[in-house]
Design an enzyme around this catalytic site. Structure first.
Site, PDB file in Angstrom:
ATOM      1  N   ASN A  32       0.818  -1.220   0.000  1.00 47.96           N
ATOM      2  CA  ASN A  32       0.000   0.000   0.000  1.00 47.96           C
ATOM      3  C   ASN A  32       0.848   1.265   0.000  1.00 47.96           C
ATOM      4  OD1 ASN A  32       1.008   0.098   2.592  1.00 47.96           O
ATOM      5  ND2 ASN A  32      -0.960  -0.206   3.607  1.00 47.96           N
ATOM      6  N   TYR A 140       1.975  -5.269  19.166  1.00 48.40           N
ATOM      7  CA  TYR A 140       2.715  -5.758  17.995  1.00 48.40           C
ATOM      8  C   TYR A 140       3.174  -7.199  18.220  1.00 48.40           C
ATOM      9  CZ  TYR A 140       6.638  -6.404  14.802  1.00 48.40           C
ATOM     10  OH  TYR A 140       7.503  -6.909  13.862  1.00 48.40           O
TER      11      TYR A 140
END
Length: 728
Positions: A32, A140
């Site tokens: 992206n 994370y």
């Protein structure tokens, strides 16, 4: 072979994609471009700018049959995951599950997932093995751990072969200043800016730094293996931050080093055990910390761009504010006009419009122009004006509020305002929805059209590759047709040409192995100038060759041992090693797993051809040999001699020819004596004129003379002769 690399424009992804491209894969990238950079890739590939959680990913999978998916796209900054766990989860979990689902649906061969050492948390039982408990400290790390569970379940439920790599601290060229391992790029950038560096803590905290090219090599090797599950991908070397600074100091002096209080929650020691990956993938990291930092620093120095401040365009806040305020200004202006016209008509200026309700018209106009956003304020203003105007005419407030006519008038205002506003709003929503649908359809059409064109292009390229590529399977098939013969001697000579073409090497040899497995005799080799090899080798004096023959497995010279071939493979027939094929030298870029696999395929084809030839030879022994003797008949001997002649012309492999007394055929003792004096690779046969000939394989005139003298010492006379004379 096709590989999809998600996040392929990123730091790690670009190196992984580049490695697969060098190994002959067609590379496809989904990114992206939030953190990736298209300039990281400079080789032919196909790119799709979409998020990994997007439904558009299915079109990519549907139009391309991927053999491998390497999922690297992720939100990689621990700090960001703490501030925005939803964003981290969307990318690292929803994106992963989408790509996993599509990989299963479209039968991907292997799925590689990039996990992290962050899953271990504060565990400092270094070096950490894969079985250690996982207690991640951040969203994370949690999402990476959950990602591993997803991969394991997909393997169990859908039989998708998955492999999760727990990366240690990766560093190298193209690295940004965020994410794990970013300390290296941060330090180097500050060094290049002639600024001091800051260390949080005393610098004794350790990390397991791994160079990015070593990581890419491991990822590629995993695809060529059956490995699955979870593996640490690390250097297995614990280096302190102070050690990192020392190495950087040797490359470029650092202006200053400032130590500050350690950040709360920082791990003090970190190192991952890499025994499992070394054992299962036959992989070792090639770069030391010094070598990796040197390459990284040079890359950053070469790509350092002096930033020229761009003139900032003045932001026109007034214009933007005016655009937002304009509908209200127009509403106010229209209301003022309504007041003016109403008063003007009431004062008798326009008798024809005495019964006209300007407020009613004003509400309709605002509703049509702006919908309920302005029609409702228009209703409110009109109602206030209606009451105020009545008061101006001498009526009291109570009578106005209880007057049915007044209430009806205000009710009409409200009804018209709401009805017109709602109708226009609904119409606007429908128009906007239709416009959005049209835009989505156009984007989808462009996307699908792009995929269609890419698919057609890939098809054309693949067709061209099959026809023209020197290492395509179509070309391999064409080349190995040369092995389609029933003469073992022809196969040996043809095999050299096959391997030269496939391996792109001009240093190939084939040695035959004697029945006792003690000696090798050179049967064929490349004819390159200065490529000299011993005509015979004693296996006991060649330990590496002995290992290959004993194990009956392909040998790859990973350690680049001197005086040892780069690749060696035994030719096995009926469980017995009959020959040894070697690639003595090749270009470094061709010393890859791709070409190693090509070598193995070629060896299998050569083995199959030889096995067929040996079976045919055994089945036709009665037709080839003089009955009860090991002497070839005229036709069979002629074919062997013809093969030797062709090999001499093609590969410069010499041979000798001795003429013996034909009467020896009927003297068993003499015939046995001759046989014992010859090697297994030599032949006895009848010439065209019925003479008895001995063909000495791979023998110069000097070698032939030695054999002649050895026979003479045992009472067997012979004459060295020319083929053209005796068998022309």
């Amino acid at each position: 072979m096709k590989v999809l690399v998600t996040g392929g424009y990123g730091f790690i992804g670009s190196f992984v994609a580049e490695r697969f491209f060098k190994e002959g894969y067609q590379v496809y990238i989904i990114d992206n471009l939030v953190s990736g950079n298209a300039e990281n890739i400079d080789f032919p590939h196909k790119f799709y700018k979409i998020n990994v959680e997007s439904k558009k990913c299915e079109e990519v999978f549907k139009s391309n049959k991927f053999d491998v998916v390497v999922h690297l796209a992720a939100q990689v900054d621990v700090t960001t995951s703490m501030k925005s766990p939803v964003l981290d989860t969307r990318s690292n979990i929803l994106g992963l599950s989408n790509i996993l689902d599509l990989s299963t649906k479209y039968a991907v061969g292997k799925f590689i997932f990039a996990s992290s050492a962050a899953v271990y948390g504060m565990n400092e039982n270094t070096p950490l093995v894969e079985e250690e408990s996982c207690e991640p400290l951040s969203p994370y790390g949690m999402n990476k751990w959950i990602g591993e569970m997803y991969c394991r379940k997909w393997n169990e439920l859908y039989d998708l072969q998955t492999l999760c790599f727990r990366f240690s601290n990766v560093y190298g060229p193209r690295q940004g200043t965020v994410g794990e391992g970013g300390v290296v790029s941060i330090f180097i950038e500050r060094m290049l800016d002639n600024q001091g560096i800051t260390v949080y803590g005393d610098g004794h905290q350790t990390r397991d730094f791994i160079y990015v090219e070593d990581l890419a090599d491991a990822v590629y090797r995993s695809v060529e293996s059956d490995a699955s599950g979870v593996m640490n991908l690390s250097s297995n070397t614990e280096n302190s931050v102070n050690r990192l600074i020392e190495v950087l100091q040797t490359i470029q002096p650092i202006k200053s080093v400032q130590y500050r209080e350690a950040k709360q929650g920082d791990i003090f020691r970190s190192s991952l055990d890499n025994s499992k990956i070394k054992r299962q993938l036959d992989w070792i990291p090639m770069y030391t910390l010094e070598e990796g930092l040197e390459k990284t620093y040079r890359w950053f120095a070469d790509h350092k761009v002096k930033e020229v401040p761009k003139p900032k365009k003045p932001e026109n806040f007034l214009l933007a504010y005016f655009k937002k305020l304009l509908p209200y200004l127009e509403n106010a202006l229209a209301f003022i006009v309504v007041i003016f016209l109403t008063v003007y008509v009431h004062n008798g200026k326009l008798y024809d419009l005495d019964d006209f309700d300007f407020s009613f018209f004003y509400i309709i106009l605002m509703g049509i122009m702006y919908g309920s956003r302005q029609s409702i304020p228009a209703v409110f203003l009109s109602s206030i004006f209606y009451v105020s105007f009545g008061l101006m005419q001498g009526r009291d407030l109570i009578s106005l509020l209880y007057d049915s006519e007044s209430l009806a008038q205000i009710a009409v205002y409200v009804f018209v305002g709401i009805a017109i506003g709602y109708t226009v709003d609904r119409k606007n929503r429908a128009v906007n929805s239709y416009a959005s649908q049209v835009q989505a359809i156009e984007e989808r059409y462009e996307f699908l059209n792009e995929i269609f064109n890419d698919t057609r292009k890939v098809k054309e390229e693949l067709q061209s590759q099959i026809i023209n590529s020197s290492d395509s399977f179509g070309k391999i098939y064409t080349i190995t047709k040369e092995l389609d013969t029933l003469e073992p001697e022809n196969i040996y000579s043809s095999a050299v040409g096959v391997l030269e073409s496939i391996m792109k090497s001009d240093a190939i040899s084939i040695y035959s192995v004697n029945k006792h497995g003690s000696f090798l005799r050179l049967s064929a080799k490349s004819k390159k100038d200065n490529f000299e090899l011993p005509k015979s080798l004693r296996i006991a004096d060649q330990p590496r060759i002995g290992q290959v023959i004993e194990s009956k497995e392909v040998f790859i010279n990973h350690e680049l041992e001197s005086n040892v071939a780069m690749l060696m493979a035994p030719i096995v027939d009926n469980g017995q090693v009959v020959a040894l094929v070697s690639v003595h030298d090749m270009q470094y870029e061709n010393f890859s797993l791709y070409h190693q696999n090509l070598f193995k395929v070629a060896i299998e084809l050569i083995t199959a051809a030889l096995s067929k030839a040996y079976r045919f030879w055994s089945a036709t022994m009665n037709e080839r040999y003089v009955e009860g003797m090991t002497v070839l008949k005229e036709e069979a001997f002629g074919k062997v001699l013809e093969t030797k002649r062709a090999t001499k012309e093609r590969l410069h492999i010499e041979y000798g020819l001795l003429m013996l007394d034909v009467n020896f055929i009927h003297q068993e003792e003499k015939l046995n004596l001759i046989q014992r004096s010859l090697r297994e690779s030599d032949y006895l046969g009848l010439g065209k004129s019925g003479q008895l000939l001995a063909l000495l394989a791979n023998s110069s005139k000097g070698d032939t003379e030695i054999v002649r003298k050895r026979l003479a010492e045992q009472g067997v006379d012979s004459i060295i002769c020319e083929e053209e004379v005796m068998y022309g």
